[in-house]
Design a protein around this motif. Structure first.
Motif, PDB file in Angstrom:
ATOM      1  N   ASN A 249       4.984   8.446 -14.968  1.00  0.00           N
ATOM      2  CA  ASN A 249       5.869   6.961 -15.053  1.00  0.00           C
ATOM      3  C   ASN A 249       4.978   5.828 -14.484  1.00  0.00           C
ATOM      4  OD1 ASN A 249       8.285   9.191 -15.642  1.00  0.00           O
ATOM      5  ND2 ASN A 249       7.776   9.745 -13.453  1.00  0.00           N
ATOM      6  N   ALA A 252       6.806   3.185 -16.417  1.00  0.00           N
ATOM      7  CA  ALA A 252       8.326   3.459 -16.553  1.00  0.00           C
ATOM      8  C   ALA A 252       9.138   1.932 -16.358  1.00  0.00           C
ATOM      9  CB  ALA A 252       8.957   4.324 -15.634  1.00  0.00           C
ATOM     10  N   THR A 255       8.476   0.433 -20.102  1.00  0.00           N
ATOM     11  CA  THR A 255       9.259   1.411 -21.146  1.00  0.00           C
ATOM     12  C   THR A 255      10.566   2.030 -20.724  1.00  0.00           C
ATOM     13  OG1 THR A 255       8.289   3.347 -20.309  1.00  0.00           O
ATOM     14  CG2 THR A 255       6.809   2.303 -21.745  1.00  0.00           C
ATOM     15  N   ARG A 256      10.944   1.829 -19.360  1.00  0.00           N
ATOM     16  CA  ARG A 256      12.310   2.529 -18.825  1.00  0.00           C
ATOM     17  C   ARG A 256      12.504   4.050 -19.416  1.00  0.00           C
ATOM     18  NH1 ARG A 256      12.322  -1.574 -16.409  1.00  0.00           N
ATOM     19  NH2 ARG A 256      14.011  -2.903 -16.027  1.00  0.00           N
ATOM     20  N   THR A 257      11.182   4.756 -19.551  1.00  0.00           N
ATOM     21  CA  THR A 257      10.976   6.163 -19.753  1.00  0.00           C
ATOM     22  C   THR A 257      10.532   6.677 -18.581  1.00  0.00           C
ATOM     23  OG1 THR A 257      10.602   5.795 -22.173  1.00  0.00           O
ATOM     24  CG2 THR A 257       9.983   7.704 -21.108  1.00  0.00           C
ATOM     25  N   VAL A 259       9.667  10.711 -16.943  1.00  0.00           N
ATOM     26  CA  VAL A 259       9.370  12.169 -17.138  1.00  0.00           C
ATOM     27  C   VAL A 259       9.417  13.012 -15.643  1.00  0.00           C
ATOM     28  CG1 VAL A 259       7.972  13.999 -18.101  1.00  0.00           C
ATOM     29  CG2 VAL A 259       8.259  11.851 -19.324  1.00  0.00           C
ATOM     30  N   HIS A 295      13.999  14.325 -18.471  1.00  0.00           N
ATOM     31  CA  HIS A 295      13.696  13.227 -19.192  1.00  0.00           C
ATOM     32  C   HIS A 295      14.604  12.258 -19.734  1.00  0.00           C
ATOM     33  CE1 HIS A 295      11.003  12.207 -23.249  1.00  0.00           C
ATOM     34  NE2 HIS A 295      11.243  11.242 -22.266  1.00  0.00           N
ATOM     35  N   PHE A 296      14.155  10.837 -19.267  1.00  0.00           N
ATOM     36  CA  PHE A 296      15.108   9.904 -19.485  1.00  0.00           C
ATOM     37  C   PHE A 296      14.479   8.810 -20.216  1.00  0.00           C
ATOM     38  CE2 PHE A 296      16.478  11.488 -15.463  1.00  0.00           C
ATOM     39  CZ  PHE A 296      17.780  11.916 -15.681  1.00  0.00           C
ATOM     40  N   GLU A 297      14.995   8.314 -21.337  1.00  0.00           N
ATOM     41  CA  GLU A 297      14.337   7.260 -22.056  1.00  0.00           C
ATOM     42  C   GLU A 297      15.485   6.124 -22.235  1.00  0.00           C
ATOM     43  OE1 GLU A 297      12.001   6.830 -26.413  1.00  0.00           O
ATOM     44  OE2 GLU A 297      12.567   8.676 -25.615  1.00  0.00           O
ATOM     45  N   LYS A 298      15.022   4.967 -21.644  1.00  0.00           N
ATOM     46  CA  LYS A 298      15.830   3.853 -21.696  1.00  0.00           C
ATOM     47  C   LYS A 298      17.355   4.088 -21.530  1.00  0.00           C
ATOM     48  CE  LYS A 298      12.779   1.563 -24.917  1.00  0.00           C
ATOM     49  NZ  LYS A 298      12.629   0.934 -26.206  1.00  0.00           N
ATOM     50  N   GLU A 299      17.654   4.832 -20.187  1.00  0.00           N
ATOM     51  CA  GLU A 299      18.878   5.207 -19.980  1.00  0.00           C
ATOM     52  C   GLU A 299      19.371   4.363 -18.803  1.00  0.00           C
ATOM     53  OE1 GLU A 299      21.095   6.853 -21.447  1.00  0.00           O
ATOM     54  OE2 GLU A 299      19.844   8.448 -22.368  1.00  0.00           O
TER      55      GLU A 299
END
Length: 330
Positions: A249, A252, A255-257, A259, A295-299
């Motif tokens: 991360n 992060a 990317t706002r991603t 893991v 796993h969060f992606e742009k949340e």
């Protein structure tokens, strides 16, 4: 000696007096031949041309000089007066040449060192494109200094904070980053992140692609980083080390991603606090070791906290910008 770029009014008056005033009784009234007059006019026209190109607006005596050159018939003046005037005019032109050269060199030096700063505050991230096409994404509270145009042989910037660089390849023109007080990052074309917040005791460089060379400013010791490597410089001990990056991360903030693989809840909260610039607390330290797989992606932050609370049976209380995670009441 520093050249004076602005000739004073009294100096122009002196020159005008020497050039055009009536000769004194002590001077013989010998007419000057045409070649001497032509030489005198050429010298004075050079002075006029220089100052028109420099966009100067001298008044008074300088106007007298111009009007005499352009409009009046040459008058008979003494040969000794002409020789004095020629000496003065030659000295003035020499001073102008020296002054112009100093001014030009000074402007070139100023242009090469002029730095344009971009600061990003808590309002959000920012991306800038440098003159060579390099893209730099800045984290919040980050400042980068860079020239409007890079020099012919090197591309150099300095940074305080955190940024991700996507450097335009140029093997003949290395890209140099001054990070913190004692670390240099050198690349030819690659992508990597630099974390160099002044309040931290370390500077970290993590490579995403290509190769990066890092070194201490006052030391020949260098480390080459490949993709997946992390270079760390400890300010207090002046130690420079290389290791594998174990943080999925690390980007992060850009990317706002996220893991999270069997990640302790305390570490999850630390990541969320850093990226979203909030304060999330776990008053009950027994919750620190709870593990999260997600796993969060742009949340949004609220969505992530809802997933965490549902996974571990927690409740979320929001008090202004402060979030509190605790066990649900039985």
């Amino acid at each position: 000696m520093k050249a004076n770029q602005n000739i004073r009014q009294e100096d122009w008056e002196l020159l005008a007096k020497e050039l055009f005033d009536e000769p004194t009784s002590q001077d013989s009234q010998v007419p000057v031949d045409e070649s001497e007059q032509r030489q005198l006019r050429q010298l004075t026209k050079k002075i006029n041309l220089h100052y028109r190109l420099k966009k100067y607006d001298p008044a008074g005596a300088f106007s007298q000089v111009k009007s005499r050159i352009r409009g009046e018939e040459p008058k008979a003046i003494s040969r000794s007066m002409v020789m004095r005037a020629l000496k003065i005019a030659a000295a003035v032109i020499l001073a102008l040449i020296i002054g112009s050269a100093a001014y030009y060199v000074g402007q070139r030096q100023l242009g090469s060192t002029h730095m344009a700063g971009v600061t990003v505050d808590d309002a959000g991230l920012s991306q800038i494109e440098l003159s060579d096409g390099t893209l730099v994404t800045l984290n919040r509270d980050t400042k980068i200094n860079y020239p409007d145009q890079f020099a012919n042989d090197i591309r150099e910037v300095s940074i305080e904070g955190e940024a991700f660089f996507e450097v335009t390849p140029n093997p003949n023109k290395p890209f140099i980053i001054r990070a913190g007080e004692a670390l240099t990052v050198k690349v030819l074309g690659t992508s990597f992140s630099v974390n160099a917040y002044p309040e931290n005791d370390r500077v970290e460089v993590i490579v995403a692609s290509g190769k990066v060379e890092i070194s201490k400013l006052a030391n020949l010791h260098k480390i080459t980083l490949d993709p997946g490597d992390k270079g760390t410089f400890i300010n207090s001990s002046k130690q420079l080390t290389k290791s594998l990056n174990d943080d999925p991360n690390f980007l992060a903030w850009k990317t706002r991603t996220f893991v999270f693989n069997e990640t302790a809840l305390a570490d999850v909260i630390k990541q969320l606090n850093k990226v979203y610039r909030v304060q999330i607390s776990l008053p009950d330290h027994q919750l620190d070791e709870l593990l999260l797989n997600a796993h969060f992606e742009k949340e949004t932050l609220d969505f992530i906290l809802e997933v965490i609370s549902n996974t571990h049976g927690l409740k979320v209380e929001k008090r202004g910008g402060h979030y509190l995670l605790s066990k649900k009441d039985a």
